[in-house]
Design a protein around this motif. Structure first.
Motif, PDB file in Angstrom:
ATOM      1  N   GLY A 105     -20.226  -7.030  21.760  1.00 31.88           N
ATOM      2  CA  GLY A 105     -20.331  -8.388  21.250  1.00 31.88           C
ATOM      3  C   GLY A 105     -18.996  -9.034  20.992  1.00 31.88           C
ATOM      4  N   SER A 106     -17.916  -8.291  21.215  1.00 31.66           N
ATOM      5  CA  SER A 106     -16.573  -8.863  21.111  1.00 31.66           C
ATOM      6  C   SER A 106     -15.718  -8.257  22.218  1.00 31.66           C
ATOM      7  N   VAL A 107     -14.683  -8.979  22.585  1.00 32.82           N
ATOM      8  CA  VAL A 107     -13.823  -8.528  23.679  1.00 32.82           C
ATOM      9  C   VAL A 107     -12.386  -8.464  23.187  1.00 32.82           C
ATOM     10  N   PRO A 108     -11.879  -7.250  22.996  1.00 31.66           N
ATOM     11  CA  PRO A 108     -10.481  -7.129  22.574  1.00 31.66           C
ATOM     12  C   PRO A 108      -9.533  -7.564  23.695  1.00 31.66           C
ATOM     13  N   MET A 109      -8.361  -7.992  23.315  1.00 33.81           N
ATOM     14  CA  MET A 109      -7.374  -8.462  24.289  1.00 33.81           C
ATOM     15  C   MET A 109      -7.055  -7.383  25.318  1.00 33.81           C
ATOM     16  N   VAL A 110      -7.043  -6.139  24.908  1.00 35.28           N
ATOM     17  CA  VAL A 110      -6.732  -5.055  25.846  1.00 35.28           C
ATOM     18  C   VAL A 110      -7.763  -5.019  26.985  1.00 35.28           C
ATOM     19  N   ASP A 111      -9.025  -5.287  26.690  1.00 34.66           N
ATOM     20  CA  ASP A 111     -10.061  -5.317  27.732  1.00 34.66           C
ATOM     21  C   ASP A 111      -9.884  -6.524  28.653  1.00 34.66           C
ATOM     22  N   ILE A 112      -9.474  -7.649  28.083  1.00 31.22           N
ATOM     23  CA  ILE A 112      -9.229  -8.841  28.907  1.00 31.22           C
ATOM     24  C   ILE A 112      -8.084  -8.562  29.866  1.00 31.22           C
ATOM     25  N   ARG A 113      -7.040  -7.904  29.378  1.00 30.09           N
ATOM     26  CA  ARG A 113      -5.885  -7.597  30.230  1.00 30.09           C
ATOM     27  C   ARG A 113      -6.280  -6.691  31.395  1.00 30.09           C
ATOM     28  N   LYS A 114      -7.281  -5.824  31.197  1.00 30.53           N
ATOM     29  CA  LYS A 114      -7.737  -4.951  32.282  1.00 30.53           C
ATOM     30  C   LYS A 114      -8.389  -5.736  33.416  1.00 30.53           C
ATOM     31  N   CYS A 115      -8.999  -6.868  33.066  1.00 32.23           N
ATOM     32  CA  CYS A 115      -9.777  -7.622  34.046  1.00 32.23           C
ATOM     33  C   CYS A 115      -9.082  -8.878  34.548  1.00 32.23           C
ATOM     34  N   TYR A 116      -8.061  -9.343  33.862  1.00 26.66           N
ATOM     35  CA  TYR A 116      -7.527 -10.672  34.175  1.00 26.66           C
ATOM     36  C   TYR A 116      -6.009 -10.670  34.139  1.00 26.66           C
ATOM     37  N   CYS A 117      -5.415 -11.238  35.172  1.00 22.61           N
ATOM     38  CA  CYS A 117      -3.961 -11.408  35.211  1.00 22.61           C
ATOM     39  C   CYS A 117      -3.688 -12.887  35.445  1.00 22.61           C
ATOM     40  N   ALA A 141     -19.288 -14.303  32.800  1.00 23.34           N
ATOM     41  CA  ALA A 141     -17.910 -13.823  32.689  1.00 23.34           C
ATOM     42  C   ALA A 141     -17.745 -12.998  31.416  1.00 23.34           C
ATOM     43  N   TYR A 142     -18.324 -13.461  30.316  1.00 21.03           N
ATOM     44  CA  TYR A 142     -18.224 -12.733  29.049  1.00 21.03           C
ATOM     45  C   TYR A 142     -18.904 -11.376  29.152  1.00 21.03           C
ATOM     46  N   MET A 143     -20.067 -11.352  29.778  1.00 17.82           N
ATOM     47  CA  MET A 143     -20.786 -10.080  29.919  1.00 17.82           C
ATOM     48  C   MET A 143     -19.964  -9.090  30.738  1.00 17.82           C
ATOM     49  N   LYS A 144     -19.266  -9.594  31.742  1.00 18.59           N
ATOM     50  CA  LYS A 144     -18.417  -8.721  32.559  1.00 18.59           C
ATOM     51  C   LYS A 144     -17.237  -8.189  31.734  1.00 18.59           C
ATOM     52  N   LEU A 145     -16.651  -9.047  30.884  1.00 16.34           N
ATOM     53  CA  LEU A 145     -15.539  -8.620  30.045  1.00 16.34           C
ATOM     54  C   LEU A 145     -15.986  -7.667  28.941  1.00 16.34           C
ATOM     55  N   ASP A 146     -17.181  -7.868  28.408  1.00 14.71           N
ATOM     56  CA  ASP A 146     -17.702  -7.039  27.309  1.00 14.71           C
ATOM     57  C   ASP A 146     -18.457  -5.844  27.884  1.00 14.71           C
ATOM     58  N   PHE A 147     -17.724  -5.034  28.665  1.00 16.75           N
ATOM     59  CA  PHE A 147     -18.406  -3.928  29.345  1.00 16.75           C
ATOM     60  C   PHE A 147     -18.876  -2.843  28.398  1.00 16.75           C
ATOM     61  N   ASN A 148     -18.372  -2.786  27.166  1.00 15.20           N
ATOM     62  CA  ASN A 148     -18.866  -1.840  26.158  1.00 15.20           C
ATOM     63  C   ASN A 148     -20.066  -2.384  25.387  1.00 15.20           C
TER      64      ASN A 148
END
Length: 116
Positions: free
Chosen positions: A102-114, A92-99
């Motif tokens: 090594g870190s996942v900003p909240m804006v990226d989480i919002r793109k993938c998760y509601c 799941a982390y690897m999917k969220l950290d598409f860039n």
């Protein structure tokens, strides 16, 4: 003793603890004082004799800082995640950290998760 009580009452109590701890943790440092921890146990009707509480506190506050980290509390009660769950979280982390930063900003989480 606390582990058995929490495992009987399930995830609801632990998630309730999490919400309660976040509300009590006014400075958002992730730590709770002994008094706050005692009060949380009362709020969730988790009765622990004073002697047992002192023993529990000594285990949870191994750094002798007079505070407990919520993450350490959950690991003490439930233990570490098994390998299956760890691998699921990594995927799941690897999917969220598409860039791949090594870190996942909240804006990226919002793109993938509601959460709705």
């Amino acid at each position: 003793m606390l582990r058995e009580t929490l495992s009987k009452r399930g995830v609801r109590v632990l998630t309730g603890f999490g919400k309660y701890f976040r509300n009590v943790d006014k400075n958002r440092n992730g730590f709770l004082s002994q008094a706050d921890f005692k009060e949380a146990l009362k709020v969730f009707h988790l009765e622990i004799p004073e002697g047992d509480f002192e023993s529990l506190w000594l285990i949870l506050d191994d750094s002798k800082s007079d505070k407990v980290d919520y993450g350490e509390f959950t690991r003490a009660v439930f233990g570490e995640m098994n390998e299956y769950r760890k691998s699921f979280v990594r995927k799941a982390y690897m999917k969220l950290d598409f860039n791949k930063t090594g870190s996942v900003p909240m804006v990226d989480i919002r793109k993938c998760y509601c959460a709705k």
